[in-house]
Each structure stands twice: as C-alpha cells, then as structure tokens.
Motif scaffolding. Structure first.
Motif, PDB file in Angstrom:
ATOM      1  N   GLY A 133      28.327  45.534  44.541  1.00 18.96           N
ATOM      2  CA  GLY A 133      28.330  46.338  45.794  1.00 18.96           C
ATOM      3  C   GLY A 133      29.780  46.166  46.532  1.00 18.96           C
ATOM      4  N   MET A 134      30.962  46.004  45.885  1.00 16.72           N
ATOM      5  CA  MET A 134      32.234  45.871  46.803  1.00 16.72           C
ATOM      6  C   MET A 134      33.197  46.729  45.959  1.00 16.72           C
ATOM      7  SD  MET A 134      32.277  41.813  47.897  1.00 16.72           S
ATOM      8  CE  MET A 134      31.842  40.986  46.399  1.00 16.72           C
ATOM      9  N   PRO A 135      33.285  47.996  46.286  1.00 16.58           N
ATOM     10  CA  PRO A 135      34.025  48.811  45.567  1.00 16.58           C
ATOM     11  C   PRO A 135      35.579  48.520  45.650  1.00 16.58           C
ATOM     12  CG  PRO A 135      33.098  49.978  47.404  1.00 16.58           C
ATOM     13  CD  PRO A 135      32.305  48.578  47.251  1.00 16.58           C
ATOM     14  N   ILE A 136      36.060  48.199  46.637  1.00 14.61           N
ATOM     15  CA  ILE A 136      37.388  48.134  46.781  1.00 14.61           C
ATOM     16  C   ILE A 136      37.834  46.692  45.977  1.00 14.61           C
ATOM     17  CG2 ILE A 136      39.203  47.198  48.352  1.00 14.61           C
ATOM     18  CD1 ILE A 136      37.865  48.550  50.522  1.00 14.61           C
ATOM     19  N   LEU A 137      37.010  45.862  45.855  1.00 10.39           N
ATOM     20  CA  LEU A 137      37.302  44.670  44.956  1.00 10.39           C
ATOM     21  C   LEU A 137      37.059  44.996  43.704  1.00 10.39           C
ATOM     22  CD1 LEU A 137      35.751  41.132  45.162  1.00 10.39           C
ATOM     23  CD2 LEU A 137      35.623  42.475  42.927  1.00 10.39           C
ATOM     24  N   GLU A 138      35.949  45.872  43.298  1.00 10.28           N
ATOM     25  CA  GLU A 138      36.046  46.440  41.951  1.00 10.28           C
ATOM     26  C   GLU A 138      37.372  46.937  41.520  1.00 10.28           C
ATOM     27  OE1 GLU A 138      33.266  49.327  39.059  1.00 10.28           O
ATOM     28  OE2 GLU A 138      32.651  48.992  41.160  1.00 10.28           O
ATOM     29  N   GLY A 139      37.843  47.894  42.233  1.00  9.64           N
ATOM     30  CA  GLY A 139      39.068  48.779  41.989  1.00  9.64           C
ATOM     31  C   GLY A 139      40.189  47.739  41.785  1.00  9.64           C
ATOM     32  N   LEU A 140      40.260  46.682  42.658  1.00  8.80           N
ATOM     33  CA  LEU A 140      41.447  45.770  42.404  1.00  8.80           C
ATOM     34  C   LEU A 140      41.182  45.248  41.011  1.00  8.80           C
ATOM     35  CD1 LEU A 140      41.484  44.382  46.019  1.00  8.80           C
ATOM     36  CD2 LEU A 140      43.355  45.689  45.017  1.00  8.80           C
ATOM     37  N   VAL A 141      40.134  44.734  40.826  1.00 10.19           N
ATOM     38  CA  VAL A 141      39.939  43.993  39.403  1.00 10.19           C
ATOM     39  C   VAL A 141      40.293  44.892  38.265  1.00 10.19           C
ATOM     40  CG1 VAL A 141      38.415  42.785  37.919  1.00 10.19           C
ATOM     41  CG2 VAL A 141      38.332  42.097  40.581  1.00 10.19           C
ATOM     42  N   ARG A 142      39.844  46.228  38.478  1.00  6.25           N
ATOM     43  CA  ARG A 142      40.238  47.096  37.425  1.00  6.25           C
ATOM     44  C   ARG A 142      41.643  47.386  36.973  1.00  6.25           C
ATOM     45  NH1 ARG A 142      36.634  50.335  34.838  1.00  6.25           N
ATOM     46  NH2 ARG A 142      35.098  50.081  36.538  1.00  6.25           N
ATOM     47  N   SER A 143      42.380  47.291  38.281  1.00  6.86           N
ATOM     48  CA  SER A 143      43.909  47.358  38.054  1.00  6.86           C
ATOM     49  C   SER A 143      44.475  46.193  37.528  1.00  6.86           C
ATOM     50  CB  SER A 143      44.344  47.506  39.760  1.00  6.86           C
ATOM     51  OG  SER A 143      45.696  47.447  39.521  1.00  6.86           O
ATOM     52  N   LEU A 144      43.802  44.991  37.705  1.00  4.54           N
ATOM     53  CA  LEU A 144      44.404  43.893  37.253  1.00  4.54           C
ATOM     54  C   LEU A 144      44.006  43.803  35.607  1.00  4.54           C
ATOM     55  CD1 LEU A 144      43.385  41.317  39.766  1.00  4.54           C
ATOM     56  CD2 LEU A 144      45.584  42.080  39.427  1.00  4.54           C
ATOM     57  N   TRP A 145      43.035  44.395  35.473  1.00  2.49           N
ATOM     58  CA  TRP A 145      42.599  44.282  33.858  1.00  2.49           C
ATOM     59  C   TRP A 145      43.462  45.224  33.117  1.00  2.49           C
ATOM     60  CZ3 TRP A 145      38.096  43.425  30.522  1.00  2.49           C
ATOM     61  CH2 TRP A 145      37.191  42.565  30.928  1.00  2.49           C
ATOM     62  N   LEU A 146      43.800  46.326  33.648  1.00  3.28           N
ATOM     63  CA  LEU A 146      45.112  47.437  33.305  1.00  3.28           C
ATOM     64  C   LEU A 146      46.197  46.682  32.973  1.00  3.28           C
ATOM     65  CD1 LEU A 146      44.858  50.827  35.290  1.00  3.28           C
ATOM     66  CD2 LEU A 146      44.747  50.302  32.736  1.00  3.28           C
ATOM     67  N   ARG A 147      46.705  45.564  33.846  1.00  2.00           N
ATOM     68  CA  ARG A 147      47.943  44.861  33.567  1.00  2.00           C
ATOM     69  C   ARG A 147      47.715  44.014  32.562  1.00  2.00           C
ATOM     70  NH1 ARG A 147      51.493  46.073  37.821  1.00  2.00           N
ATOM     71  NH2 ARG A 147      50.795  47.308  39.451  1.00  2.00           N
TER      72      ARG A 147
END
Length: 231
Positions: A151-165
């Motif tokens: 339930g932490m959408p900002i954290l989830e978005g940051l992690v998704r960006s890291l997965w992309l990298r």
C-alpha cells in the motif's frame, strides 16, 4: 467549476500498449544489454505502425530504461557493476521495507501469502522444466504482489523504475550453474508473512536479492567485489 481535463474513453492507445510490452520485456530480462531497438522491426513484431512504437521508445528513454546512440537509435544500456550494485542496494532498502509492512498488516496476510505461494510454485516448476522466460515472468509477479500489497504506491513506482534499470541482468540468474538455496528466500518470506513476522520478512527479501545479486554481479564483471552489506 470547470474541469481542466476531459474524460478519455476507450481502450489504451497503441503507443501505451507498445510501451507496456517493451517495458515488460526489459523488466523480465527478455531484451539483453546492448540490443538495438529499431522502430520498424519492433513495429513488425507488434503488428502496428512505427509511430506508436517511436512514442513508446521515447517514453522508455525518459524513464532511463533505454538510451540513444549517436545516430539516435535506442538501445538497452549495458549495465556496469557499479550501476548494478547501486540499483540492488536501493532495491534492498525499498523491497525489504515493503515486505516488512505486509507482514505487519493486521488483516489479509493469509490471502497474500497464498497468492505468493501459488506464484512461487509456478516459478519453481518453470525452473525445473528449463523455461527461464516463464520463471522470470513469475519472479516479477511474485515481487510486485507484496510490493503492491504494502500500500505504498510511491515506493512501488520507485522499485518499478529500478527493475527497469536492472532488467537486462535478470536473465543472468539462470546462467552458469546458479544453485538455489536449500530453502528459497521466497518460501521464508511467505512463512514470515503468515506469522506476521516483519523482521523475518525483511531478512528474507534481503537474502533473496543478495544471493541472486552476487551471482549476477560475478557475470557482469568477474573482478567486481560484492559490497560488505551483501554478506
């Protein structure tokens, strides 16, 4: 009161769907480091015109998932050991925080654990049967189930960006004799969530990322030393 934007109806645009497909391929390691992405070739594979593909590529360049060479051709970046270490260290912090938050939830943990167990079994089966693409897809699903559940959408978005990298490196986990631990950290995480043990959930995610991280780092650069916090 006037609304600044108008409602958009209908299905996602072709450029959005192209973006999702290419992004998923990067995140799941199906597009290797250094690969050039030619608009027309991708358009033929996707069965659409080059224009939405161009839009999707430009978005992924903005996301940092792709880079442009001197001629403006997009390519999957070659991941250096330094960048990989930084990326994994950030994932360690964020993903373990999310896992601990899920384990600390007063309600709903059992359903989340059941979902994770089902996905982990699919991943294990794909590994046994020599289907690395399916295993990579399942592994991504596993991680984002607990990330979303936190339930932490900002954290989830940051992690998704890291997965992309770090996506192009993920396929390396199945190369050159990778030996899973006797008890997979995924199993430990599932048990910790069932018990409501936030500390154990955090440690399970850390063990998962560190163990796979060492194996991948050794292939990115045989001379690179893993950080002390990975021991």
């Amino acid at each position: 009161m006037n609304q600044p934007l108008n409602r958009i109806d209908g299905q996602p645009s072709l450029s959005e769907r192209a973006y999702q497909q290419i992004r998923d391929a990067i995140m799941q390691g199906r597009l290797e480091s250094g690969r050039r992405l030619v608009y027309r070739t991708l358009a033929e594979e996707l069965g659409i015109s080059p224009t939405p593909v161009r839009d999707a590529i430009q978005r992924l360049v903005s996301d940092g998932a792709l880079q442009l060479d001197d001629r403006g051709v997009a390519y999957v970046p070659v991941l250096t050991a330094e960048t990989y270490i930084e990326t994994i260290n950030l994932r360690l912090t964020l993903e373990s925080m999310a896992a601990a938050a899920v384990a600390a939830m007063p309600d709903g943990r059992e359903a989340i654990a059941d979902q994770l167990a089902e996905i982990h079994e699919r991943v294990a089966r794909a590994q046994r049967e020599g289907r690395p693409v399916d295993a990579l897809f399942g592994n991504e699903q596993f991680h984002f189930v607990y990330l979303r559940a936190a339930g932490m959408p900002i954290l989830e978005g940051l992690v998704r960006s890291l997965w992309l990298r770090c996506g192009p490196s993920l396929r390396l986990v199945y190369n050159k004799g990778f030996k899973p631990l006797s008890v997979h950290p995924h199993v430990r995480l599932i048990e910790a969530i069932r018990k409501g043990d936030a500390a154990s959930a955090r440690h399970a995610v850390e063990a998962d990322l560190k163990y796979a991280g060492k194996h991948i780092l050794a292939q990115l650069d045989p001379h690179a030393r893993s950080p002390e916090n990975w021991d």
